[in-house]
Design a protein around this motif. Structure first.
Motif, PDB file in Angstrom:
ATOM      1  N   SER A 100       5.873   5.964   3.912  1.00 17.50           N
ATOM      2  CA  SER A 100       4.731   6.838   4.363  1.00 17.50           C
ATOM      3  C   SER A 100       4.977   8.133   4.725  1.00 17.50           C
ATOM      4  O   SER A 100       4.834   9.431   4.258  1.00 17.50           O
ATOM      5  CB  SER A 100       3.792   6.246   5.308  1.00 17.50           C
ATOM      6  N   GLN A 101       6.105   8.376   5.558  1.00 18.32           N
ATOM      7  CA  GLN A 101       6.599   9.512   6.402  1.00 18.32           C
ATOM      8  C   GLN A 101       7.396  10.260   5.445  1.00 18.32           C
ATOM      9  O   GLN A 101       7.499  11.600   5.174  1.00 18.32           O
ATOM     10  CB  GLN A 101       7.815   9.133   7.425  1.00 18.32           C
ATOM     11  N   ASN A 102       8.341   9.357   4.333  1.00 15.74           N
ATOM     12  CA  ASN A 102       8.928  10.237   3.407  1.00 15.74           C
ATOM     13  C   ASN A 102       8.136  10.935   2.378  1.00 15.74           C
ATOM     14  O   ASN A 102       8.166  12.021   1.657  1.00 15.74           O
ATOM     15  CB  ASN A 102       9.815   9.253   2.630  1.00 15.74           C
ATOM     16  N   PHE A 103       6.915  10.031   2.008  1.00 19.04           N
ATOM     17  CA  PHE A 103       5.859  10.695   1.134  1.00 19.04           C
ATOM     18  C   PHE A 103       5.418  12.085   1.838  1.00 19.04           C
ATOM     19  O   PHE A 103       5.269  13.047   1.042  1.00 19.04           O
ATOM     20  CB  PHE A 103       4.716   9.682   0.885  1.00 19.04           C
ATOM     21  N   LEU A 104       5.117  11.928   2.937  1.00 21.48           N
ATOM     22  CA  LEU A 104       4.390  13.229   3.727  1.00 21.48           C
ATOM     23  C   LEU A 104       5.457  14.343   3.598  1.00 21.48           C
ATOM     24  O   LEU A 104       4.935  15.726   3.290  1.00 21.48           O
ATOM     25  CB  LEU A 104       3.994  12.927   4.910  1.00 21.48           C
ATOM     26  N   SER A 105       6.723  13.950   3.833  1.00 21.16           N
ATOM     27  CA  SER A 105       7.778  15.070   4.006  1.00 21.16           C
ATOM     28  C   SER A 105       8.089  15.319   2.448  1.00 21.16           C
ATOM     29  O   SER A 105       8.402  16.629   2.195  1.00 21.16           O
ATOM     30  CB  SER A 105       9.265  14.209   4.423  1.00 21.16           C
ATOM     31  N   SER A 106       7.906  14.815   1.326  1.00 17.42           N
ATOM     32  CA  SER A 106       8.190  15.165  -0.098  1.00 17.42           C
ATOM     33  C   SER A 106       7.227  16.062  -0.381  1.00 17.42           C
ATOM     34  O   SER A 106       7.616  16.938  -1.361  1.00 17.42           O
ATOM     35  CB  SER A 106       8.246  13.957  -1.022  1.00 17.42           C
ATOM     36  N   ILE A 107       5.748  15.904  -0.001  1.00 18.01           N
ATOM     37  CA  ILE A 107       4.900  16.892  -0.477  1.00 18.01           C
ATOM     38  C   ILE A 107       4.727  17.968   0.348  1.00 18.01           C
ATOM     39  O   ILE A 107       3.974  18.909  -0.072  1.00 18.01           O
ATOM     40  CB  ILE A 107       3.667  16.235  -0.659  1.00 18.01           C
ATOM     41  N   ASN A 108       5.589  18.103   1.420  1.00 15.51           N
ATOM     42  CA  ASN A 108       4.978  19.235   2.292  1.00 15.51           C
ATOM     43  C   ASN A 108       5.294  20.407   1.766  1.00 15.51           C
ATOM     44  O   ASN A 108       4.643  21.531   2.145  1.00 15.51           O
ATOM     45  CB  ASN A 108       6.153  19.124   3.811  1.00 15.51           C
ATOM     46  N   GLU A 109       6.537  20.721   1.008  1.00 14.35           N
ATOM     47  CA  GLU A 109       6.871  22.004   0.627  1.00 14.35           C
ATOM     48  C   GLU A 109       5.828  22.470  -0.233  1.00 14.35           C
ATOM     49  O   GLU A 109       5.258  23.776  -0.514  1.00 14.35           O
ATOM     50  CB  GLU A 109       8.032  22.301   0.103  1.00 14.35           C
ATOM     51  N   GLU A 110       5.253  21.533  -1.255  1.00 12.03           N
ATOM     52  CA  GLU A 110       4.521  21.887  -2.147  1.00 12.03           C
ATOM     53  C   GLU A 110       3.098  22.136  -1.733  1.00 12.03           C
ATOM     54  O   GLU A 110       2.243  23.246  -2.039  1.00 12.03           O
ATOM     55  CB  GLU A 110       4.278  20.849  -3.015  1.00 12.03           C
TER      56      GLU A 110
ATOM     57  N   ARG B  81      -5.603  10.585   4.766  1.00 14.41           N
ATOM     58  CA  ARG B  81      -5.770   9.333   4.759  1.00 14.41           C
ATOM     59  C   ARG B  81      -4.384   8.751   4.941  1.00 14.41           C
ATOM     60  O   ARG B  81      -4.277   7.628   5.727  1.00 14.41           O
ATOM     61  CB  ARG B  81      -6.472   8.819   3.481  1.00 14.41           C
ATOM     62  N   VAL B  82      -3.444   9.295   4.346  1.00 10.70           N
ATOM     63  CA  VAL B  82      -1.958   8.874   4.524  1.00 10.70           C
ATOM     64  C   VAL B  82      -1.494   9.004   5.804  1.00 10.70           C
ATOM     65  O   VAL B  82      -0.892   8.218   6.584  1.00 10.70           O
ATOM     66  CB  VAL B  82      -1.095   9.378   3.556  1.00 10.70           C
ATOM     67  N   THR B  83      -1.960  10.155   6.614  1.00 13.21           N
ATOM     68  CA  THR B  83      -1.556  10.346   7.984  1.00 13.21           C
ATOM     69  C   THR B  83      -2.188   9.320   8.631  1.00 13.21           C
ATOM     70  O   THR B  83      -1.504   8.972   9.675  1.00 13.21           O
ATOM     71  CB  THR B  83      -2.011  11.682   8.326  1.00 13.21           C
ATOM     72  N   ARG B  84      -3.425   8.880   8.488  1.00 15.22           N
ATOM     73  CA  ARG B  84      -4.053   8.146   9.288  1.00 15.22           C
ATOM     74  C   ARG B  84      -3.494   6.643   9.201  1.00 15.22           C
ATOM     75  O   ARG B  84      -3.018   5.898  10.228  1.00 15.22           O
ATOM     76  CB  ARG B  84      -5.669   7.755   9.084  1.00 15.22           C
ATOM     77  N   SER B  85      -2.968   6.281   8.034  1.00 20.52           N
ATOM     78  CA  SER B  85      -2.203   5.074   7.791  1.00 20.52           C
ATOM     79  C   SER B  85      -0.856   5.054   8.662  1.00 20.52           C
ATOM     80  O   SER B  85      -0.590   4.129   9.212  1.00 20.52           O
ATOM     81  CB  SER B  85      -1.862   4.654   6.395  1.00 20.52           C
ATOM     82  N   THR B  86      -0.266   6.149   8.566  1.00 22.49           N
ATOM     83  CA  THR B  86       0.977   6.372   9.419  1.00 22.49           C
ATOM     84  C   THR B  86       0.601   6.353  10.837  1.00 22.49           C
ATOM     85  O   THR B  86       1.567   5.555  11.373  1.00 22.49           O
ATOM     86  CB  THR B  86       1.475   7.759   8.883  1.00 22.49           C
ATOM     87  N   LEU B  87      -0.194   6.743  11.532  1.00 18.40           N
ATOM     88  CA  LEU B  87      -0.538   6.520  12.782  1.00 18.40           C
ATOM     89  C   LEU B  87      -0.652   5.128  13.109  1.00 18.40           C
ATOM     90  O   LEU B  87      -0.195   4.658  14.067  1.00 18.40           O
ATOM     91  CB  LEU B  87      -1.691   7.540  12.910  1.00 18.40           C
TER      92      LEU B  87
ATOM     93  N   LEU C 293       0.861  -1.269   0.165  1.00 20.17           N
ATOM     94  CA  LEU C 293      -0.010  -0.025   0.125  1.00 20.17           C
ATOM     95  C   LEU C 293       0.853   1.257   0.089  1.00 20.17           C
ATOM     96  O   LEU C 293       0.567   2.107  -0.885  1.00 20.17           O
ATOM     97  CB  LEU C 293      -1.099  -0.019   1.096  1.00 20.17           C
ATOM     98  N   ALA C 294       1.896   1.225   0.881  1.00 18.51           N
ATOM     99  CA  ALA C 294       2.781   2.408   0.953  1.00 18.51           C
ATOM    100  C   ALA C 294       3.403   2.425  -0.525  1.00 18.51           C
ATOM    101  O   ALA C 294       3.829   3.963  -0.763  1.00 18.51           O
ATOM    102  CB  ALA C 294       3.701   2.381   1.972  1.00 18.51           C
ATOM    103  N   SER C 295       3.835   1.498  -1.233  1.00 21.15           N
ATOM    104  CA  SER C 295       4.979   1.564  -2.223  1.00 21.15           C
ATOM    105  C   SER C 295       3.641   2.416  -3.553  1.00 21.15           C
ATOM    106  O   SER C 295       4.418   2.710  -4.417  1.00 21.15           O
ATOM    107  CB  SER C 295       5.131   0.273  -2.618  1.00 21.15           C
ATOM    108  N   GLN C 296       2.458   2.221  -3.163  1.00 20.84           N
ATOM    109  CA  GLN C 296       1.742   2.899  -4.365  1.00 20.84           C
ATOM    110  C   GLN C 296       1.257   4.242  -3.975  1.00 20.84           C
ATOM    111  O   GLN C 296       0.342   4.858  -4.737  1.00 20.84           O
ATOM    112  CB  GLN C 296       0.282   1.909  -4.396  1.00 20.84           C
ATOM    113  N   LEU C 297       1.919   5.010  -3.095  1.00 17.73           N
ATOM    114  CA  LEU C 297       1.398   6.365  -2.591  1.00 17.73           C
ATOM    115  C   LEU C 297       1.902   7.441  -3.762  1.00 17.73           C
ATOM    116  O   LEU C 297       1.417   8.428  -3.724  1.00 17.73           O
ATOM    117  CB  LEU C 297       2.259   6.662  -1.567  1.00 17.73           C
ATOM    118  N   GLY C 298       2.286   6.900  -4.797  1.00 21.61           N
ATOM    119  CA  GLY C 298       2.763   7.804  -5.936  1.00 21.61           C
ATOM    120  C   GLY C 298       1.289   8.351  -6.533  1.00 21.61           C
ATOM    121  O   GLY C 298       1.579   9.428  -7.249  1.00 21.61           O
ATOM    122  N   VAL C 299       0.555   7.321  -6.458  1.00 24.19           N
ATOM    123  CA  VAL C 299      -0.822   7.949  -7.148  1.00 24.19           C
ATOM    124  C   VAL C 299      -1.364   9.082  -6.361  1.00 24.19           C
ATOM    125  O   VAL C 299      -1.987  10.140  -6.968  1.00 24.19           O
ATOM    126  CB  VAL C 299      -1.738   6.576  -6.986  1.00 24.19           C
TER     127      VAL C 299
END
Length: 849
Positions: A262-272, A230-236, A177-183
Motif C-alpha cells: 500500500s505504501q509503495n503504491f502511494l509512493s509510486s503515484i505521488n509524482e503523477e 480510500r487507500v490511505t484509510r486502508s494504510t492507516l 486487497l493490496a495486491s489489487q491496487l493496480g486497478v
C-alpha cells in the motif's frame, strides 16, 4: 447487502459518490480519519498524506535505503501476559469492525454510482443516446472493477468478525486487497481524461448534466485524491492492526506485506498526482503549479513571524493566515512574492542591512521543553481520571500555545533570499536538511526557462485565495494537531555507528552530521570527524543520541571547506557543501532489538552505511553493579576512593581537569555526543589503570572525555546522591517555603557519605565554571542540570517504569525526571557550598531520611 437507495438515503451525484471523503470512524473505533476531510469553514479540503514530522510536505510514504519503503512494526508485538493478549485481541476486533462499517458504506456508494452507468450504456446503442459507449467507458473507467474487489473483500471479512477469536486470521484478505491496487492505478491514470469528458458531456448534454447532478466546475484537486484517500484509510488501518498483532501471530507478516504494498503504491503515484492536484490557472490562462509549501519563521521588523510559504513553478509566495471572525472562512494574506527568475540566494557578504537574528538563551528553550513535557504527563493522567475531559482540553490548549512558542523561537539557521529588483528576506530554520530541501527545490525550477512576472492586484488575490485549498501542510507540527492514536515516537538513547560512504566522483574532505526530530522540529545531534582527501571515507564512529519523542533519523554528508576566505561570520551559517542527505524512519521494533541493525541510505548517488540500535531511557540508566572487584566503572564510589586513598575518584578529577583545560569553550560540551569507541577506550584505560592514561586524555577528542565522565556516574551501582535519600530529595525540592527548602536541601547533602559529598561538590563547582562560559559554549546551568540531573539522582530501580510501555512519553518525561533536574539546578544556583561549612553547621530542621 442493501443498495444505498433502499435505505432511504438521497442518491448522491455520480462524481461526488466516488470521491466522497470516506471515514472509517464508528462508535467502536476511533481511527486517524476523524474530520480531516473538512476545513474549519466546513468546506472540503484535500486529504494529506504526511508521515514526516517536519514542516515540509512529504506526500509519499517514508523512504529507506535504495528507495525501499520503511514499514512500522507493532509496539505491542509479542505481548506476554494473558491480559495484554486479550486487550490486543479486542482492540484488533474494534479496528476491524470500524473499517468493515466504512467498507459497507463505500460499497453501497459505489453501487449507487453504477446505477446511472447501466442506463447510459443501454441508451448508447439507441437512436437517441445520451452518451456514446466510448464516453461511458471513459467516465466510469474501472468503477465496476473497484466495486467487485471491495465487495469480495467485504464478504470474506464479515464472517471473520462475526466469529471473532484469537484463531481468526485476516492478513491474507488485506494482502489480497493490496495486491489489487493496480486497478486504482489505472483509475488514476485515466482520471484527467475522465474529468475532461464528464465536463464536456455535462456542458453539451442537459440530460447527462441532470443525471450527474454535479456543479459544472468541480475542483480537480478535490476529485483526484478521493479514491487515493480510500487507500490511505486502508494504510492507516494496517498501521493500527500491526500495533495490536503479536509478532508471532500468522497475520503479522501478511499485514506487514499488505502495508508495504500500500505504501509503495502511494509512493509510486505521488509524482503523477502532485502536479495535477496543485494546478491553478491565472486570469491570463497561464498554468501555475504548487511544488512545495510549509511553515517557516521569518525575521520581519526585528521580530519572528510564523509564515506559510508556497513555492509555485514560477514564484515564491510568503503568506500569513488572516484573523477572521468566528464562522467566517479562513483566508491567507500575501506578505510578499518573488518571481523565481528574479530570486537569488543571499550570503552575509552580499547583505548590507541584514536583519539581526534574535536568539534566546538556550536555557529558556530547555525550560519550555520541560514545561511541555510536564503538560504531556498531566494530560495522560487526566485522560485516565473520571470527568477529566474538560481539564484535558484546557491543558491541550496551553500545551499548544507553548509548542507554538517553541517552534517560533527555536530555529536559528538562516535562509536568506533576495529579489534582484527589490529587498531581501530572512527565514530561520531548525535544520540544514530543511534549508537544503528548499534551496534545491527552487534551484531545480530555476533551471527551466523562466520569465519574470508582475502580478496585478486581482491576480495576486486569486493566487493567494487558492493557497488555502492547494496547501499540503495544514497545521504547524504541534502535538495538539496530532491524533491520539499516532505513535508518540521514541524516548531514550539511539546508538548509531556511521561506518563508511562510497560513490564520490573525486577525492574530498568529508564528514557526516546526524539529525533527529524533537518537539516538532529537527536538531543536529552528532558529527563525525573529517576524513581527508578520499573517495571512500571509513569513519566507523559510534554515537549515543538522546531521543525525545523522535521518529526519524537524518544523515547529511558534507565536504569540509578549509578556504578561510569563504568562511561566514555567522556561527549558524554552514558554508560546507552538502554532498548528499537522506532520512530513515526509526522503526521501534527494529531499533529496539538487542542486536545492531545495519542499513544503507542513498543520497545523490552516494551510499552511507550505518548501524543503529535503541535503548529506552529506563534501560540505559539501569544501574548494574560490576561483578569485578577491580576497576572503577560499576564499582561503589567508597570502594574506589578507599582503594585510591583519595577523597574524589581519580577518573572524576582527571576528566574535569582536561575539560577545564581545553573543552570549557567547546560549543555543547557535555551535550554533544562523543565517539562511543573513544569513550570505551578511555573506560578500559581507567578500569585497568593504564600508565598512558594522561597521554590518552591529552590526545582524545574533548567530547569523548566529557562522555566518559557522564558514563562513570551513569554506571555507578547506585546514584551519587544515593537510593536511600532519593525520596527525601524529591520531597525537599517540592517544598514551597524557601527557608524550609534551604534547610532540607542542605541537611540532605550533609547526610550523604563523605566520598559522595566531596565528589558532588567537586562536580558542582566544575559545572558552575562551565556555565560561566555560556556565551561561548552555549551551556547554561539549566542545560547542565538537564544533562546530569537524572544521571546523579536516578535510583537503581525505577518505580515509574512498572506497568508502562518503554516508549511512552509519560514514562520518560515524568515528574520524577523533572524533579531530578530541579534538584541539581537548585544546588547549581546556590551560593558556593563548602564541605567544612556543611559539617560545621548545626541545623534544627530535621528530615526523616
Amino acid at each position: 447487502m442493501e443498495p444505498l437507495s433502499a435505505r432511504g438515503l438521497p442518491r448522491l451525484s455520480w462524481i461526488d459518490t466516488l470521491y466522497s471523503n470516506f471515514n472509517y470512524n464508528t462508535d467502536g473505533y476511533e481511527g486517524d480519519a476523524g474530520e480531516d476531510g473538512k476545513s474549519q469553514d466546513g468546506s472540503e479540503t484535500l486529504p494529506f498524506i504526511d508521515e514526516s514530522p517536519t514542516m515540509s510536505p512529504q506526500l509519499c510514504a517514508p523512504q529507506g535505503p535504495d528507495g525501499e519503503t520503511v514499514l512500522p512494526t507493532p509496539l505491542l508485538a509479542g505481548c506476554e501476559s494473558d491480559g495484554d493478549i486479550e486487550k490486543g485481541l479486542e482492540m484488533k476486533r474494534l479496528v476491524l469492525s470500524g473499517f468493515l462499517a466504512s467498507e459497507e458504506i463505500y460499497i453501497n456508494q459505489l453501487e449507487a454510482l453504477l446505477l446511472p452507468m447501466r442506463p447510459l450504456k443501454a441508451t448508447a446503442t439507441t437512436s437517441q443516446p445520451v452518451l456514446t459507449i466510448q464516453q461511458v467507458e471513459t467516465i466510469f473507467y474501472k468503477i465496476q472493477d473497484i466495486f467487485e474487489i471491495h465487495k469480495e473483500f467485504y464478504d470474506a471479512l464479515l464472517p471473520s468478525i462475526q466469529q471473532w477469536d484469537e484463531k481468526v486470521t485476516v492478513g491474507h484478505l488485506f494482502q489480497k486487497l493490496a495486491s489489487q491496487l493496480g486497478v486504482y492505478k489505472a483509475f488514476v491514470d485515466n482520471y484527467k481524461v475522465a474529468l475532461e469528458t464528464a465536463e464536456k458531456c455535462s456542458q453539451a448534454n442537459s440530460q447527462f448534466q441532470k443525471i450527474s447532478e454535479s456543479p459544472p466546475l468541480l475542483s480537480p484537486t478535490a476529485l483526484l485524491y478521493k479514491p487515493i484517500d480510500r487507500v490511505t484509510r486502508s494504510t492507516l488501518v494496517l498501521h493500527d492492526l500491526l500495533k495490536h498483532t503479536p509478532k508471532d501471530h500468522p497475520d503479522f507478516p501478511l499485514l506487514q506485506d499488505a502495508l508495504r504494498i500500500s505504501q509503495n503504491f502511494l509512493s509510486s503515484i505521488n509524482e503523477e498526482i502532485d502536479p495535477r492536484r496543485t494546478a491553478v490557472t491565472t486570469p491570463k490562462g497561464e498554468a501555475r503549479q504548487l511544488v512545495k509549501d510549509g511553515f517557516l519563521v521569518e525575521v520581519s521588523e526585528s521580530s519572528r513571524k510564523l509564515r506559510h510559504v508556497f513555492l509555485f513553478t514560477d514564484l515564491l509566495l510568503c503568506a500569513k493566515m488572516k484573523k477572521t471572525a468566528v464562522g467566517r472562512h479562513q483566508q491567507y494574506e500575501c506578505k510578499w512574492y518573488i518571481p523565481l527568475a528574479d530570486l537569488t540566494f543571499q550570503t552575509l557578504d552580499d547583505s548590507d542591512a541584514c536583519p539581526s537574528i534574535q536568539v534566546l538563551p538556550e536555557h529558556e528553550i530547555e525550560e519550555m521543553k520541560i514545561k511541555i513535557s510536564v503538560l504531556k504527563n498531566e494530560i495522560q493522567k487526566e485522560k485516565k481520571a473520571p470527568k477529566g475531559q474538560s481539564r484535558v482540553e484546557r491543558l491541550r490548549k496551553k500545551m499548544n500555545e507553548q509548542e507554538s512558542w517553541l517552534l517560533l523561537h527555536s530555529p536559528t539557521i538562516p535562509f536568506r533570499i533576495h529579489n534582484k529588483h527589490g529587498k531581501s528576506y530572512l527565514f530561520l530554520l531548525s535544520s540544514d536538511y530543511e534549508r537544503s530541501e528548499w534551496r534545491e527545490s527552487i534551484q531545480k525550477l530555476q533551471k527551466k526557462d523562466l520569465q519574470s512576472c508582475v502580478l496585478s492586484s486581482v491576480e495576486l488575490q486569486v493566487l493567494t485565495s487558492s493557497c488555502f485549498k492547494l496547501r499540503t501542510v495544514h497545521n504547524i507540527p504541534v502535538t495538539g494537531n496530532k491524533d491520539d492514536e499516532e505513535t508518540p515516537g521514541l524516548y531514550g538513547f539511539l546508538h548509531v555507528i556511521v561506518h563508511s560512504a562510497k560513490g564520490f566522483e573525486q577525492s574530498a574532505n568529508l564528514y557526516c552530521t546526524l539529525e533527529v526530530d524533537s518537539f516538532g522540529y529537527f536538531v543536529s545531534k552528532a558529527k563525525t570527524r573529517v576524513f581527508r582527501d578520499t573517495t571512500e571515507p571509513q569513519w566507523n564512529e559510534e554515537f549515543e543520541i538522546e531521543l525525545e519523542g523522535s521518529q526519524y533519523l537524518r544523515i547529511l554528508c558534507y565536504e569540509k571547506c578549509y578556504d578561510k576566505s569563504m568562511l561566514n561570520k555567522d556561527d549558524n551559517e554552514i558554508v560546507d557543501k552538502i554532498m548528499g542527505k537522506g532520512q530513515v524512519q526509526l522503526d521501534p521494533q527494529t531499533v529496539q532489538s538487542k542486536n545492531w541493525h545495519m542499513d544503507v541510505i542513498e543520497m545523490n548517488g552516494i551510499k552511507v552505511e550505518f548501524s543503529m540500535k535503541f535503548t529506552s531511557r529506563d534501560l540505559s540508566l539501569k544501574r548494574t553493579p560490576s561483578k569485578k572487584q577491580s576497576g572503577v566503572f560499576g564499582v561503589k564510589i567508597n570502594v574506589v576512593t578507599k582503594r585510591e586513598r583519595s577523597k574524589v575518584p581519580y577518573i572524576v578529577r582527571q576528566c574535569i581537569e582536561e575539560v577545564e583545560k581545553r573543552g570549557i569553550d567547546e560549543v555543547g560540551i557535555y551535550r554533544i555526543s562523543g565517539v562511543a569507541t573513544d569513550i570505551q577506550a578511555l573506560k578500559s584505560a581507567f578500569d585497568t589503570n593504564t600508565k598512558d592514561i594522561l597521554v590518552m586524555l591529552s590526545d582524545m577528542d574533548i567530547n569523548a572525555i566529557a562522555g566518559t565522565l557522564k558514563l562513570y556516574f551513569r554506571e555507578l551501582p547506585e546514584p551519587l546522591l544515593t537510593d536511600r535519600l532519593y525520596p527525601a530529595f524529591m520531597e525537599g525540592i517540592a517544598l514551597s517555603d524557601p527557608a524550609a527548602k534551604e534547610n532540607c536541601m542542605m541537611h540532605l547533602l550533609r547526610s550523604l557519605p563523605d566520598p559522595n559529598i566531596m565528589t558532588f561538590l567537586t562536580l558542582l563547582e566544575h559545572l558552575k565554571r562551565v556555565a560561566e562560559k555560556e556565551p561561548i559554549n552555549k551551556m547554561s546551568l539549566h542545560n547542565l542540570a538537564t544533562v546530569f540531573g537524572p544521571t546523579l539522582l536516578r535510583p537503581s530501580e525505577s518505580e515509574s517504569a512498572k506497568g508502562q510501555h518503554i516508549t511512552s512519553a509519560s514514562d520518560i518525561w515524568s515528574h520524577d525526571v523533572m524533579a531530578q533536574v530541579q534538584v541539581l539546578l537548585y544546588y547549581l544556583q546556590h551560593p558556593p557550598i563548602s564541605y567544612a561549612e556543611l559539617k560545621r553547621n548545626t541545623l534544627y530542621f530535621s528530615t526523616d531520611v
